[in-house]
Design a protein around this motif. Structure first.
Motif, PDB file in Angstrom:
ATOM      1  N   GLY A  60      50.680  33.196  40.896  1.00  0.00           N
ATOM      2  CA  GLY A  60      50.012  32.380  41.912  1.00  0.00           C
ATOM      3  C   GLY A  60      49.729  33.155  43.189  1.00  0.00           C
ATOM      4  N   GLN A  61      50.591  34.142  43.480  1.00  0.00           N
ATOM      5  CA  GLN A  61      50.449  34.960  44.688  1.00  0.00           C
ATOM      6  C   GLN A  61      49.093  35.680  44.730  1.00  0.00           C
ATOM      7  N   VAL A  62      48.583  36.047  43.537  1.00  0.00           N
ATOM      8  CA  VAL A  62      47.280  36.721  43.453  1.00  0.00           C
ATOM      9  C   VAL A  62      46.182  35.826  44.046  1.00  0.00           C
ATOM     10  N   LEU A  63      46.412  34.492  43.976  1.00  0.00           N
ATOM     11  CA  LEU A  63      45.387  33.567  44.451  1.00  0.00           C
ATOM     12  C   LEU A  63      45.604  33.161  45.912  1.00  0.00           C
ATOM     13  N   ALA A  64      46.599  33.788  46.566  1.00  0.00           N
ATOM     14  CA  ALA A  64      46.842  33.493  47.992  1.00  0.00           C
ATOM     15  C   ALA A  64      45.799  34.236  48.822  1.00  0.00           C
ATOM     16  N   ILE A  65      44.576  33.754  48.748  1.00  0.00           N
ATOM     17  CA  ILE A  65      43.430  34.414  49.393  1.00  0.00           C
ATOM     18  C   ILE A  65      42.713  33.368  50.220  1.00  0.00           C
ATOM     19  N   ASP A  66      42.194  33.795  51.350  1.00  0.00           N
ATOM     20  CA  ASP A  66      41.390  32.885  52.154  1.00  0.00           C
ATOM     21  C   ASP A  66      40.241  32.333  51.288  1.00  0.00           C
ATOM     22  N   PRO A  67      39.960  31.037  51.377  1.00  0.00           N
ATOM     23  CA  PRO A  67      38.955  30.460  50.455  1.00  0.00           C
ATOM     24  C   PRO A  67      37.561  31.056  50.569  1.00  0.00           C
ATOM     25  N   VAL A  68      37.216  31.663  51.716  1.00  0.00           N
ATOM     26  CA  VAL A  68      35.853  32.222  51.821  1.00  0.00           C
ATOM     27  C   VAL A  68      35.799  33.731  51.552  1.00  0.00           C
ATOM     28  N   ALA A  69      36.967  34.368  51.360  1.00  0.00           N
ATOM     29  CA  ALA A  69      36.966  35.835  51.199  1.00  0.00           C
ATOM     30  C   ALA A  69      36.213  36.254  49.939  1.00  0.00           C
ATOM     31  N   ARG A  70      35.401  37.296  50.072  1.00  0.00           N
ATOM     32  CA  ARG A  70      34.695  37.900  48.942  1.00  0.00           C
ATOM     33  C   ARG A  70      34.987  39.385  48.949  1.00  0.00           C
ATOM     34  N   SER A  71      34.662  40.075  47.859  1.00  0.00           N
ATOM     35  CA  SER A  71      34.860  41.528  47.856  1.00  0.00           C
ATOM     36  C   SER A  71      33.796  42.149  48.761  1.00  0.00           C
ATOM     37  N   SER A  72      34.091  43.354  49.278  1.00  0.00           N
ATOM     38  CA  SER A  72      33.096  43.992  50.146  1.00  0.00           C
ATOM     39  C   SER A  72      31.860  44.392  49.325  1.00  0.00           C
ATOM     40  N   MET A  73      32.013  44.495  47.989  1.00  0.00           N
ATOM     41  CA  MET A  73      30.834  44.794  47.165  1.00  0.00           C
ATOM     42  C   MET A  73      29.873  43.594  47.155  1.00  0.00           C
ATOM     43  N   ALA A  74      30.448  42.384  47.227  1.00  0.00           N
ATOM     44  CA  ALA A  74      29.596  41.191  47.304  1.00  0.00           C
ATOM     45  C   ALA A  74      28.801  41.225  48.612  1.00  0.00           C
ATOM     46  N   LEU A  94      29.224  40.107  41.052  1.00  0.00           N
ATOM     47  CA  LEU A  94      28.273  39.565  40.072  1.00  0.00           C
ATOM     48  C   LEU A  94      28.442  38.057  39.903  1.00  0.00           C
ATOM     49  N   SER A  95      29.660  37.563  40.192  1.00  0.00           N
ATOM     50  CA  SER A  95      29.919  36.118  40.030  1.00  0.00           C
ATOM     51  C   SER A  95      29.252  35.299  41.131  1.00  0.00           C
ATOM     52  N   GLY A  96      29.059  35.920  42.307  1.00  0.00           N
ATOM     53  CA  GLY A  96      28.480  35.187  43.437  1.00  0.00           C
ATOM     54  C   GLY A  96      29.443  34.172  44.033  1.00  0.00           C
ATOM     55  N   ARG A  97      30.726  34.234  43.673  1.00  0.00           N
ATOM     56  CA  ARG A  97      31.699  33.251  44.175  1.00  0.00           C
ATOM     57  C   ARG A  97      32.731  33.904  45.081  1.00  0.00           C
ATOM     58  N   PRO A  98      33.416  33.106  45.911  1.00  0.00           N
ATOM     59  CA  PRO A  98      34.541  33.666  46.673  1.00  0.00           C
ATOM     60  C   PRO A  98      35.630  34.153  45.711  1.00  0.00           C
ATOM     61  N   LEU A  99      36.431  35.106  46.183  1.00  0.00           N
ATOM     62  CA  LEU A  99      37.460  35.722  45.329  1.00  0.00           C
ATOM     63  C   LEU A  99      38.408  34.695  44.711  1.00  0.00           C
ATOM     64  N   ARG A 100      38.849  33.744  45.546  1.00  0.00           N
ATOM     65  CA  ARG A 100      39.857  32.794  45.045  1.00  0.00           C
ATOM     66  C   ARG A 100      39.297  31.973  43.889  1.00  0.00           C
TER      67      ARG A 100
END
Ligand SMILES: NC(=O)c1ccc[n+]([C@@H]2O[C@H](COP(=O)([O-])OP(=O)(O)OC[C@H]3O[C@@H](n4cnc5c(N)ncnc54)[C@H](OP(=O)(O)O)[C@@H]3O)[C@@H](O)[C@H]2O)c1
Length: 349
Positions: free
Chosen positions: A260-274, A197-203
């Protein structure tokens, strides 16, 4: 002899996991939709990783099919379709698969393994979960965007496949009972609708305190009904689920320091629901928030926050293309929670 692996659902997870097993020497057949199969046969598979690994599997080193016609020769079947497609996808195996074949569900949600078992009672059906995120880039490129391995229900029938998973670099964490892991993963996956719903990448989304407050509301409600139902989620994060839910509401700087580890995500990754909403597909919302709403109904507790998330995602599925800022979404969920509390008080009077 190499293991023969049949992947039902050549999408982000199916191609990444199937491709990695292929690189490790398994004979892999990827069953999927024509568009995806054309893409991966034109370019082969490229499988990259957060830690810098970069594997290629040429198109002549795997097979593709739109139907699982050669299911009879499979030693191991991986089910990697979205939950809504599980029953139909495994029905196509019925009458073709050999009795005793191991069928491993690698899907989010709680009940996919039960659905598969009902359709294929003669097989060894095991629950499994993928703990990392995969992003699909054009040209058959699948990128693991977060840390994590695979969590699976342990069974002696897995023994012949442990070596190939290890060579593939896919850590297979085996649990005597996967249900507590599935519930814990479901708590984390309550972020999927918020991310979509946010339309943003996960990070970017998780770095925003208001979106994290939304997730905290959904998780607390889920934890309350799970507690009433005596469901104890496993601990998948460095801190227990209840503490993680509290930490989500912390100011950004504190959250970043402690989690901080929770935010160790690739900058373009989104949820599969997105991805599902972007492609106009039905989402897994009924298998995520829907599980919490169903459980709430069973134990007599209202679940207005998860119910509101369902409504917003269903509206998006039906074409409402708006994205929600953190304060807007939080306002929606707080209003829903306030309505739910009023309803509960009225019921108690
Ligand atoms: N993607 C991630 O990062 C991630 C991470 C952790 C867990 N998961 C979970 O893993 C599961 C798979 O997710 P995903 O993102 O990999 O899904 P996906 O990309 O949508 O891949 C599934 C593919 O299977 C196809 N399919 C559906 N029914 C089929 C059938 N009967 N025969 C052949 N192909 C069929 C789908 O086509 P249609 O779309 O045309 O139906 C789609 O192309 C889900 O439960 C998801 O929640 C995903």
């Amino acid at each position: 002899m190499n293991s023969r692996v049949l992947v039902i659902g050549a999408g982000s997870i199916g191609n990444f996991v199937g491709g990695k097993l292929g690189v490790a020497g398994a004979e892999v057949t990827l069953v999927g939709r024509r568009g995806m199969l054309d893409e991966i046969t034109a370019s082969g598979l490229r499988l990259t990783d957060l830690d810098g690994a970069d594997d290629a599997l040429a198109a002549d080193r795997f097979r593709v099919a739109t139907e699982p016609d050669d299911a009879g020769s499979a030693d191991l079947v991986l089910v990697t379709v979205k939950s809504a497609a599980t029953a139909e996808a495994v029905r196509e195996l019925s009458g073709k698969i050999r009795p005793g074949t191991v069928v491993l569900s690698l899907q989010n949600g709680i009940g996919n393994d039960s659905v598969i078992r009902e359709v294929l009672p003669q097989c060894v059906v095991l629950a499994g979960m993928v703990m990392f995120n995969v992003v699909h880039h054009p040209g058959g490129h699948f990128h693991r965007g977060t840390e994590g391995g695979l969590a699976v229900q342990d069974d002696p029938a897995l023994a012949p496949f442990l070596g190939v998973f290890e060579r593939a670099g896919l850590e297979l964490r085996r649990y005597p009972d996967l249900r507590p892991v599935q519930w814990a993963k479901l708590l984390l996956n309550l972020n999927n609708p918020i991310n979509a719903l946010s339309g943003r990448p996960l990070r970017e989304e998780l770095a925003d305190r208001d979106y994290r407050r939304c997730l905290a509301l959904a998780q607390r409600e889920a934890l309350a009904v799970m507690n009433r139902a005596r469901i104890r989620p496993a601990r998948l994060t460095p801190l227990p689920p209840r503490v993680m839910a509290a930490l989500l509401t912390a100011p950004n700087a504190l959250f970043q320091r402690v989690a901080g580890q929770v935010l160790a995500i690739d900058p373009v990754a989104r949820s599969s629901m997105a991805d599902d909403l972007a492609l106009g597909r039905k989402t897994e919302i009924s298998w995520l928030c829907g599980e919490i709403v169903g459980l709430g109904a069973m134990v007599g507790m209202p679940t207005p926050v998860n119910q509101r998330l369902i409504e917003l995602v269903v509206a998006a599925e039906q074409g409402d293309r708006r994205t929600w800022t953190g304060p807007e979404l939080l306002g929606q969920l707080r209003d829903a929670a306030a309505g739910g509390s009023a309803e509960r008080r009225a019921n108690e009077r």
